[in-house]
Design a protein around this motif. Structure first.
Motif, PDB file in Angstrom:
ATOM      1  N   SER A  73      50.790   9.827  35.123  1.00 25.90           N
ATOM      2  CA  SER A  73      49.495   9.933  35.785  1.00 25.90           C
ATOM      3  C   SER A  73      49.554   9.386  37.204  1.00 25.90           C
ATOM      4  N   LEU A 120      45.194  18.664  40.081  1.00 23.55           N
ATOM      5  CA  LEU A 120      45.049  17.737  38.959  1.00 23.55           C
ATOM      6  C   LEU A 120      44.439  18.462  37.758  1.00 23.55           C
ATOM      7  N   TYR A 174      40.857  14.246  36.208  1.00 25.65           N
ATOM      8  CA  TYR A 174      40.805  12.987  36.946  1.00 25.65           C
ATOM      9  C   TYR A 174      39.461  12.330  36.681  1.00 25.65           C
ATOM     10  N   ARG A 225      40.683   5.345  40.304  1.00 19.81           N
ATOM     11  CA  ARG A 225      40.802   6.726  39.841  1.00 19.81           C
ATOM     12  C   ARG A 225      42.174   6.964  39.214  1.00 19.81           C
ATOM     13  N   GLY A 277      44.467  10.357  37.352  1.00 18.73           N
ATOM     14  CA  GLY A 277      44.490  11.794  37.181  1.00 18.73           C
ATOM     15  C   GLY A 277      45.849  12.275  36.707  1.00 18.73           C
TER      16      GLY A 277
END
Length: 187
Positions: free
Chosen positions: A35, A68, A71, A79, A81
């Motif tokens: 990620s 992405l 997210y 954040r 994603g």
């Protein structure tokens, strides 16, 4: 082997990372998505291995370019994603792929890839979840409170998932997840 995408989600400190580490160490045939995140690195984390640590501007660029799969803002702060291209490539190659993401992200993946398998990792008890979070000592008291508030909401959403696995023992939970993926755990 069943090569459809498997999505593992659950509240903070439930053990998603611990189970993922166990699977990485014992089942290299499973590919893990890495990620992207805007949060700072924790001690021992390696960029590109644990996460892709990005600036806000770099994360914004991925969103703007549609790169992405999902997210979200997690725990009201940072954040996270999932880059789409690597996931799509591994699935096209027939490689079992596992996403370890938060509940918001799992919901977005479900919209885009409804044939994926969605697994909710639950703690054996609320008290155990609190103990795991406070025991790891990586968050301030304020951050712990924020994460526990989020965890209460997330636990209420377990019915949205195809399967619920209770993480009362790492190896047992990991083997249950691998079995769902069609991967043999016998030596």
């Amino acid at each position: 082997m069943n090569n459809r995408l498997t999505v593992l989600a659950g509240p903070t400190a439930v053990g998603k990372g611990t189970i993922s580490t166990y699977i990485r160490q014992n089942h290299p045939e499973v590919w893990f998505s890495v990620s992207a995140t805007t949060r700072p690195r924790r001690p021992g984390e390696i960029d590109g291995v644990h996460y892709h640590f990005l600036t806000d501007d770099a994360f914004d660029a991925l969103i703007a370019e549609g790169r992405l799969l999902e997210y979200a803002v997690v725990h009201g702060r940072h954040r996270y994603g999932t880059p789409a291209a690597p996931v799509e490539e591994k699935l096209e190659q027939g490689i079992p792929a596992l996403l370890e993401i938060d509940l918001q992200g799992a919901r977005q993946v479900k919209e885009k890839m409804p044939d994926a398998r969605f697994v909710f990792l639950a703690p054996p008890t609320w008290e155990e979840l609190v103990s795991r979070l406070t025991g790891r000592g990586t968050e301030s008291e304020e951050e712990q409170e924020r994460r526990l508030a989020t965890a209460k909401r997330e636990l209420a959403a377990e019915s949205e998932f195809d399967v619920i696995i209770v993480n009362d023992h790492v190896r047992t939970a990991a083997e249950e997840l691998l079995s769902l993926m069609g991967i043999s755990t016998s030596d």
